[in-house]
Design an enzyme around this catalytic site. Structure first.
Site, PDB file in Angstrom:
ATOM      1  N   ASP A 209      74.326  28.318  83.251  1.00 18.23           N
ATOM      2  CA  ASP A 209      74.733  29.618  83.785  1.00 18.23           C
ATOM      3  C   ASP A 209      74.660  29.570  85.314  1.00 18.23           C
ATOM      4  O   ASP A 209      74.332  28.524  85.879  1.00 18.23           O
ATOM      5  CB  ASP A 209      73.848  30.747  83.208  1.00 18.23           C
ATOM      6  CG  ASP A 209      74.643  32.046  83.042  1.00 18.23           C
ATOM      7  OD1 ASP A 209      75.248  32.507  84.027  1.00 18.23           O
ATOM      8  OD2 ASP A 209      74.682  32.584  81.917  1.00 18.23           O
ATOM      9  N   HIS A 282      80.409  31.952  84.813  1.00 22.07           N
ATOM     10  CA  HIS A 282      78.966  31.684  84.760  1.00 22.07           C
ATOM     11  C   HIS A 282      78.678  30.215  85.081  1.00 22.07           C
ATOM     12  O   HIS A 282      77.887  29.556  84.391  1.00 22.07           O
ATOM     13  CB  HIS A 282      78.399  32.054  83.383  1.00 22.07           C
ATOM     14  CG  HIS A 282      78.246  33.537  83.173  1.00 22.07           C
ATOM     15  ND1 HIS A 282      77.292  34.289  83.822  1.00 22.07           N
ATOM     16  CD2 HIS A 282      78.944  34.411  82.401  1.00 22.07           C
ATOM     17  CE1 HIS A 282      77.399  35.568  83.435  1.00 22.07           C
ATOM     18  NE2 HIS A 282      78.410  35.669  82.586  1.00 22.07           N
ATOM     19  N   GLU A 346      82.943  36.910  80.641  1.00 20.67           N
ATOM     20  CA  GLU A 346      82.752  37.414  82.003  1.00 20.67           C
ATOM     21  C   GLU A 346      83.227  36.426  83.075  1.00 20.67           C
ATOM     22  O   GLU A 346      82.453  36.004  83.926  1.00 20.67           O
ATOM     23  CB  GLU A 346      81.263  37.743  82.221  1.00 20.67           C
ATOM     24  CG  GLU A 346      80.787  38.826  81.268  1.00 20.67           C
ATOM     25  CD  GLU A 346      79.296  39.181  81.436  1.00 20.67           C
ATOM     26  OE1 GLU A 346      78.958  40.342  81.253  1.00 20.67           O
ATOM     27  OE2 GLU A 346      78.491  38.287  81.765  1.00 20.67           O
TER      28      GLU A 346
HETATM   29  C1  TNX Z   1      76.171  39.848  79.162  1.00 20.52           C
HETATM   30  S1  TNX Z   1      76.587  38.589  76.476  1.00 20.52           S
HETATM   31  C2  TNX Z   1      76.258  38.470  79.226  1.00 20.52           C
HETATM   32  C3  TNX Z   1      75.089  37.686  79.669  1.00 20.52           C
HETATM   33  C4  TNX Z   1      73.980  38.577  80.143  1.00 20.52           C
HETATM   34  C5  TNX Z   1      73.813  39.734  79.173  1.00 20.52           C
HETATM   35  C6  TNX Z   1      72.670  40.623  79.487  1.00 20.52           C
HETATM   36  C7  TNX Z   1      77.432  37.736  77.353  1.00 20.52           C
HETATM   37  C8  TNX Z   1      78.362  36.952  76.610  1.00 20.52           C
HETATM   38  N1  TNX Z   1      77.296  37.781  78.688  1.00 20.52           N
HETATM   39  O1  TNX Z   1      75.481  36.775  80.664  1.00 20.52           O
HETATM   40  O2  TNX Z   1      72.804  37.835  80.227  1.00 20.52           O
HETATM   41  O3  TNX Z   1      75.005  40.488  79.177  1.00 20.52           O
HETATM   42  O4  TNX Z   1      72.447  41.562  78.464  1.00 20.52           O
END
Ligand code: TNX
Length: 544
Positions: A209, A282, A346
């Site tokens: 990440d 990420h 994301e």
């Molecule tokens: C969203 S869940 C994210 C993570 C974060 C999390 C915190 C996801 C696929 N991505 O990178 O840690 O929310 O709740």
């Protein structure tokens, strides 16, 4: 002996009446005290007990020897004596582990456990079933069996029962983010034990990440040297102003030997590790070491704050794919499981919009926009995994711009992604934040340690049904199961990870295992009271 469902229920009814009339003979543990988490499908309580003594034997066959050794290793610390494990015919005073491949009626992971006054028999079509039978057997014993040192005054009685049991779902997972805060290998081992006790069978390890890369890769040594370490970490909540930092370097990574140990420890407990190598977003930690595969060329630092970062792998640069394929080649060699998680969530498109290489990829591939570029990226990785006989799994953003043909989806932003994927004939693991994000508060934030936000109490977790009502029979078959997420932005130690995960993971285990029509929050809560004593003995820092 295998009973049909109807006879089974009839017998349970008759025996319940019978048992209620002869409680006095069961002065130690009555049927009502039986507290198995997750709740088995059929339990028939008979009167009387089987007592484990120094002379009891574990009888194995040619395929259950290792499981027999495991059982004696599990029992001996608390009992203070070691049971003899041997091949052969069942004798009086024995615990027999018997593989019987014809018992497939209830699936590969099913087991049948019979305890009578003279002997115990666990029968199953596979080693996994025997293993789950062993877990149930442990939970039929006094809770002190989970102690790691000798318990002198305990009588090791097992109530006479007949149990027929099998899981509702084949994917019963727990996740652990070791990037935001590194978790030592010893904790991963403990976490595997805890997953196994609850008859769950997947550990999803989030290994890369923005804030850290946690696996050594021989062909890219700077991932361990640079990407695994950040200068400092934000203190308090990400939204707090002004931001404060601890000034302390944080990091760590698993060596190949540690990974191999984790994988084989998990395998012995019938748990498959699902490694996650995040892409295209990420990825700032990797880019800090190899900025040439970003759009701008950097320089970057391993992120010291949480949230979504704009620095992502360049989708127009062939070197990016070369890097990821080389990394995955090493990952595949370490993790033999079928599924490889590629993240996909994301990924901001800001850099791609400005990047000449990404734009030229969009035109040369005839793509509409950056969302289709993301889809191009994931499909390309899928081809690579397919060619290596593995399956791609990713977060639900991989639906955007078109799903890769064989992809399995983890539906986290709600159930919609999972529903769309199942309708399109794709497999799905349900992971909605509303019910499975164990980084959320489990009670009033006033009285709880800092968490990311949200509110997800135990009963809300328990109430979750991973099969959306909107799906028809055929689409439902694509719901592989359910998984609990432990993201660690606000979880800096193993103790806090345990606090956030338990007892919510116990509720999740029951969602994953127990048939829907047998779930009952009151019964679960009372079983949990006894079950938590087991977690006490296992030194789990669960939320009380
Ligand atoms: C969203 S869940 C994210 C993570 C974060 C999390 C915190 C996801 C696929 N991505 O990178 O840690 O929310 O709740």
């Amino acid at each position: 002996m295998h009973l049909s469902k109807t006879t089974n229920w009839f017998l349970i009814f008759i025996l319940a009446i019978f048992a209620s009339g002869c409680q006095s003979s069961q002065d130690k543990l009555s049927g009502g005290d039986i507290a198995i988490v997750p709740k088995p499908v059929h339990v028939l309580v008979n009167s009387g007990f089987f007592e484990i003594t120094k002379d009891s034997k574990i009888i194995v066959d040619s395929e259950t020897g290792l499981l027999g050794d495991m059982l004696t290793t599990l029992l001996s610390p608390s009992m203070g004596f070691e049971l003899d494990v041997s091949d052969g015919d069942p004798v009086r005073n024995s615990i027999q582990l018997s593989l019987n491949s014809t018992l497939k009626e209830f699936g590969e992971e099913s087991y049948h456990l019979t305890v009578d006054k003279k002997r115990v028999l666990i029968e199953a079509p596979t080693g996994a079933g025997i293993f789950y039978g062993i877990q149930t057997l442990r939970q039929l014993l006094p809770v002190e069996v989970y102690q790691d040192h000798e318990q002198r005054d305990v009588q090791w009685d097992i109530p006479c029962v007949e149990i027929e049991d099998y899981p509702r779902f084949k994917w019963r997972g727990m996740h652990l983010d070791v990037c935001r805060h590194f978790m030592p290998a010893e904790f991963v081992i403990k976490y595997i034990d805890l997953i196994a006790i609850h008859k769950m069978n997947r550990l999803h390890l989030h290994l890369t990440d923005d804030q850290g890369w946690r696996i050594d890769i021989n062909s890219y040594p700077k991932l361990a040297e640079i990407s695994a370490w950040r200068d400092e970490t934000i203190v308090g909540h990400y939204r707090d102003e002004p931001r404060k930092f601890d000034g302390l370097s944080h990091g760590g990574y698993y060596t190949h030997d540690e990974i191999r140990e984790i994988v084989s420890y998990a395998k012995e407990r019938y748990i498959t590790i699902v490694p996650e190598i995040e892409m295209p977003g990420h990825s700032q930690a990797a880019l800090a070491a190899y900025p040439e595969i970003s759009c701008t060329g950097g320089p970057f630092k391993v992120s010291t704050i949480w949230g979504i970062r704009n620095e992502v792998y360049c989708a127009g640069n062939e070197k990016t794919f070369e890097f990821l394929e080389n990394v995955l080649t090493e990952v595949l060699a370490m993790f033999p499981g079928e599924y490889i998680h590629i993240g996909g969530d994301e990924c901001p498109k800001d850099r791609w919009e400005e990047c000449p290489k990404c734009q030229s990829r969009i035109s040369s591939e005839g793509l509409q926009d950056e969302h289709e570029l993301q889809s191009y990226f994931i499909k390309r990785m899928e081809k690579f995994l397919d060619a290596n006989n593995r399956r791609l799994i990713g977060w639900d953003e991989i639906l955007e711009g078109g799903l890769a043909p064989n992809a399995t989806v983890m539906s986290w932003r709600g159930e919609e992604g999972g529903i769309a994927a199942a309708r399109a004939g794709h497999d799905v693991v349900m992971t909605p934040y509303s019910h499975t994000y164990f980084d959320y508060y489990q009670a009033d934030p006033e009285n709880e340690p800092l968490a990311i936000g949200g509110l997800l109490p135990l009963d809300t977790v328990y109430a979750y049904d991973p099969v959306p009502a909107e799906l028809n029979e055929q689409q439902r078959s694509h719901i592989l199961g359910v998984q609990g997420q432990v993201w660690t932005e606000y979880i800096s130690t193993p103790e806090k990870a345990e606090y956030m995960a338990f007892p919510r993971a116990c509720a999740l285990a029951e969602i994953a295992w127990t048939p829907l029509d047998q779930k009952d929050y009151e019964l679960f809560s009372s079983a949990l009271l006894r079950h938590l004593k087991r977690l006490d003995f296992l030194n789990v820092n669960y939320r009380r």
